[in-house]
Enzyme design. Sequence first.
Site, mmCIF file in Angstrom:
data_model
loop_
_atom_site.group_PDB
_atom_site.id
_atom_site.type_symbol
_atom_site.label_atom_id
_atom_site.label_comp_id
_atom_site.label_asym_id
_atom_site.label_seq_id
_atom_site.Cartn_x
_atom_site.Cartn_y
_atom_site.Cartn_z
ATOM 1 C CG ASP A 179 2.721 13.203 9.895
ATOM 2 O OD1 ASP A 179 2.715 14.333 9.359
ATOM 3 O OD2 ASP A 179 3.093 12.177 9.296
ATOM 4 C CB THR A 209 2.001 0.590 4.589
ATOM 5 O OG1 THR A 209 2.659 1.557 5.404
ATOM 6 C CG2 THR A 209 0.645 0.273 5.192
ATOM 7 C CG LEU A 230 -1.913 -1.147 1.341
ATOM 8 C CD1 LEU A 230 -2.708 -1.035 2.637
ATOM 9 C CD2 LEU A 230 -2.849 -1.175 0.140
ATOM 10 N N GLY A 231 2.027 1.196 0.532
ATOM 11 C CA GLY A 231 2.885 2.372 0.581
ATOM 12 C C GLY A 231 4.319 1.985 0.875
ATOM 13 C CE LYS A 232 10.589 -0.065 -1.035
ATOM 14 N NZ LYS A 232 11.089 -0.984 -2.103
#
Length: 462
Positions: free
Chosen positions: A138, A23, A15-17
């Site tokens: 964040d 992720t 999903l993300g990097k």
Amino acid sequence: MENILANRYEVQQQLGKKAGRQTLLAKDLKTEELVIIKLLSFTSDFQWDDLKLFEREAETLKSLSHPHIPGYLDYFEINSPEFKGFALIQTYISAKTLEQYLQIGRKFTEIEVKQIAKSVLNILIYLHSLHPPVIHRDLKPSNILLGDRTGNNVGEIYLIDFGSVQTVLATEGTGTRTIVGTYGYMPQEQFGGRTVPASDLYSLGATLIYLVTGSHPADLPEKDFRIQFEEVTNLSQNFTNWLRLMTEPSLGNRLRSANEAIIALDKPQLPIKTNTKLTSKKPNDSKIKLTKNRYLLEIIIPPSKLQAPRIRLSIATIFLIYIISFVWNATLLTVNGQTFFWIFLTGILFLMSLYIFNLFKSIILRIDQDKISIHYDFFGYDIYFYPPAYRDDICLLQRIRTYVHKSSKKSSSLEIKAQIIIWAGTDKNFIIGNNNDLVSEPELDWLAQELSEWLNLPIRTE
């Protein structure tokens, strides 16, 4: 990277990097449910601060219990030929981020943005009310999930990614603070490594500005560190004012808590706090000493001059003590005249000591990087009547001018003397100038302006 982690979690997709982190969406082979896996790898650019934040995220999620925050499931180390690092397993939430919705062209109405604001504020109320408070640090569009619309509701809101989270205890006992966050959504104090619950409010305000403008806050014009969003939106005046208060650069001007923000959101009128400009020049006849540098501000108010009203008050008090001691001796005591003499002498000495103390005491207000304190200096001895407070708790600078407060009864009135009040939280205040400290109005104006500039706080005048 192996397809099944810990003989249990089957990776479905990435999903993300970003540097050192991934992720993943995976299937829990034991429960048959989808989960989120966050990985921290020991790569060449690995830093121990990364592991500290990763472990803090795991510990924080483990301690949280909220329906709109991902649940903690597992945390373990991976040591295989393909991957070395740590894994955090958390519950999966089927929803898109606000960032993803904006990228596909979705527009949000003012009513929808207000609904999103209230939902996030309710999550922040939970986080900030914990002991110690949990500060996200964040908060941005990519860390807020929005579920499918239900009726007139914009959809369920979820707050994710606690990789930057801070608690009060997390900063105690260390000499440095890790600066984290995302440019455009970080308030000024966060750039200095300092965060308070109101820092999350700024980030939420900047996120909402992104929703109503379609532009990242960092891409919008800026004036005096304030995001200039008004010209590119068509919002109600009340909501515009509220967004301004959420994104005020100065902590003293910003809404201070999620509770306060959610109440203010529904108010028909909102006062816009202004920083009244007072004289910044020291009066020529002032004996007050002001010392300030990057790390310290100190104000020394020297002993007051002998004043005729004080002399009259002292004579009246001595006479009163004489009358009381004489009556006491004549009606209650049957001992010799020495008793009367010692009572009278004790009263005079006590009064004289108080009077001498007032004549020769200096008042010292001191603010450094950590705390604020005010005390009396009497011939080199420091006398503290009030305990110091943390500098981070300073939230309001108030300049009160001399005025007469009249009660409902015409014959009753109270004169309020000119003073400066520095509020540190809701229950502590530090006062310069009052009924006993002879500081002139021009001196108070000068000191208020110096304090305002050094603390980066507005002056509220009354």
